[in-house]
Design a protein around this motif. Structure first.
Motif, short mmCIF file in Angstrom:
data_model
loop_
_atom_site.label_atom_id
_atom_site.label_comp_id
_atom_site.label_asym_id
_atom_site.label_seq_id
_atom_site.Cartn_x
_atom_site.Cartn_y
_atom_site.Cartn_z
N VAL A 56 0.71 -1.30 0.03
CA VAL A 56 0.04 0.07 0.08
C VAL A 56 0.80 1.24 -0.34
O VAL A 56 0.50 2.34 -0.42
CB VAL A 56 -0.79 0.09 1.27
CG1 VAL A 56 -1.94 1.26 1.38
CG2 VAL A 56 -1.72 -1.20 1.10
N LEU B 48 0.99 4.58 -2.54
CA LEU B 48 1.11 5.96 -2.09
C LEU B 48 1.91 6.61 -3.09
O LEU B 48 1.86 7.66 -3.46
CB LEU B 48 1.44 6.19 -0.34
CG LEU B 48 0.30 5.61 0.30
CD1 LEU B 48 0.91 5.75 1.97
CD2 LEU B 48 -1.10 6.06 0.14
N VAL C 143 4.13 12.14 3.88
CA VAL C 143 3.91 10.57 3.37
C VAL C 143 4.93 9.86 2.95
O VAL C 143 5.29 8.54 3.33
CB VAL C 143 3.17 11.01 1.59
CG1 VAL C 143 3.11 9.86 1.06
CG2 VAL C 143 1.73 11.57 2.00
N SER D 83 1.06 8.35 6.95
CA SER D 83 1.27 8.44 5.57
C SER D 83 0.00 8.86 4.87
O SER D 83 -0.14 9.74 4.00
CB SER D 83 2.19 7.38 5.00
OG SER D 83 3.51 7.25 5.57
N THR D 84 -0.61 7.89 5.01
CA THR D 84 -2.18 8.05 4.22
C THR D 84 -2.81 9.16 4.51
O THR D 84 -3.42 9.97 3.55
CB THR D 84 -3.15 6.45 4.37
OG1 THR D 84 -2.26 5.54 4.38
CG2 THR D 84 -4.18 6.68 3.55
N LEU E 217 -8.43 8.04 -1.64
CA LEU E 217 -7.84 8.11 -0.35
C LEU E 217 -8.66 7.17 0.44
O LEU E 217 -8.12 6.46 1.49
CB LEU E 217 -8.02 9.66 0.04
CG LEU E 217 -6.91 9.92 1.43
CD1 LEU E 217 -5.61 9.84 0.96
CD2 LEU E 217 -7.19 11.40 1.82
N ILE F 29 -7.66 3.74 -0.34
CA ILE F 29 -6.41 3.49 0.50
C ILE F 29 -6.47 3.17 1.93
O ILE F 29 -6.04 2.25 2.61
CB ILE F 29 -5.39 4.46 -0.15
CG1 ILE F 29 -5.07 4.59 -1.60
CG2 ILE F 29 -4.03 4.21 0.99
CD1 ILE F 29 -4.17 5.55 -1.96
N LEU F 30 -7.25 4.03 2.67
CA LEU F 30 -7.40 3.99 3.87
C LEU F 30 -8.09 2.51 4.03
O LEU F 30 -7.73 2.10 5.20
CB LEU F 30 -8.21 5.17 4.37
CG LEU F 30 -7.84 5.55 5.88
CD1 LEU F 30 -6.50 6.05 6.12
CD2 LEU F 30 -8.93 6.96 6.11
N VAL G 55 -5.50 -0.21 4.03
CA VAL G 55 -4.55 0.02 5.07
C VAL G 55 -5.13 -0.74 6.11
O VAL G 55 -4.59 -1.49 7.12
CB VAL G 55 -4.00 1.26 5.50
CG1 VAL G 55 -3.22 1.36 6.67
CG2 VAL G 55 -3.18 1.89 4.38
#
Lengths: 103, 178
Positions: A31, A35, B20, B29-30, B65, B68-69, B72
């Protein structure tokens, strides 16, 4: 007062690209690698819009930035689905640990 | 006015991009990526790309976002500290990045840029005409790409659900072999 021109935007985009490249190389988390890719794509989009505004005029650069955003969204969706599959299979998303593609 | 806005947005973008890249915690980072996306959207406004700024906020902050969160949260144990361990290490990566940036700076420094601002602020109508006129074929191809990505993501996620169902029905008899 300092006049903001094309080179200022190019500098910000270059710094953004540098941080993205750094993220891409130093992260093992899959992941985290995504980013870094997002940072690099944002830098490219910023460059397109800056050149469109300062050099060519018109909306050609903005059109290409829209395509970049479309491809980045697709890439994120597919990449994260693959990451979830890898996590289900290996119980880790460390890119150094995942070295086999077959069962 | 333009200068103040640019330097504030540049500071926000660069600082959060640094967070990040350098934060030890992947969640930090996210969340820092939020600052980068917002700063780039603000810079699109200063570059007379108002529609792109809205798209950037909607797609990146609202969609990518969040996605991605979710990834994670679903894949990492929050309390695990070695979640974003280095592979090359900063010692190997920083010189390479500096070399690339030096090459970029040399190219940008030796080129004669014609820098004269074309401020055409409401860009949305012209962008729409460009998409349905000159760039019609790439526009349609992009929609096909998005459809393929949608179907691909669904197929990948469905396989996970089906495999879990198979394990449950067979009672774990030799499914999880090495």
């Amino acid at each position: 007062m300092l006049d903001v021109g094309l080179t200022h935007y190019l500098t910000v985009a270059a710094i953004l690209f540098g941080f993205g490249f750094l993220t891409l190389m130093t992260r093992r988390n899959a992941v985290g690698i995504l980013l870094g890719v997002e940072l690099i794509l944002n830098a490219a989009g910023l460059n397109f819009v800056a050149f469109s505004h300062y050099v060519t005029g018109g909306v050609a650069g903005q059109v290409f930035t829209v395509f970049i955003i479309i491809l980045a969204a697709s890439e994120a969706a597919i990449g994260l689905a693959v990451v979830l599959q890898v996590y289900k299979h290996y119980r880790t998303i460390d890119a150094g640990m995942v070295s086999r593609l077959r069962q | 006015m333009h200068e103040v806005a640019f330097f504030a947005l540049a500071a926000l973008t660069v600082a959060s991009a640094g967070a990040v890249a350098l934060s030890k915690n992947i969640i930090h980072s996210t969340v820092a990526l939020l600052g980068t996306f917002t700063g780039v959207a603000g810079m699109y406004v200063t570059l007379s790309a108002d529609f792109l700024a809205a798209v950037q906020i909607l797609v990146y902050v609202g969609g990518t976002l969040t996605l991605i969160l979710f990834a994670v949260m679903l894949t990492s144990k929050i309390d695990e500290i070695r979640i974003s361990n280095a592979s090359v290490g900063l010692v190997g990566a920083v010189p390479l990045v500096l070399v690339v940036l030096a090459a970029l700076g040399k190219v940008a420094g030796t080129t004669e840029w014609a820098s004269r601002a074309h401020s055409q602020m409401p860009a949305t109508a012209r962008l729409g005409h460009a998409f349905l006129g000159e760039y019609l074929l790439p526009f349609e191809l992009a929609s096909i790409v998005m459809l393929a990505a949608l179907i691909g993501a669904v197929v990948l996620a469905r396989r996970a659900v089906r495999r879990k169902g198979e394990i449950e029905t067979t009672g774990g008899s030799g499914v999880g072999d090495a």
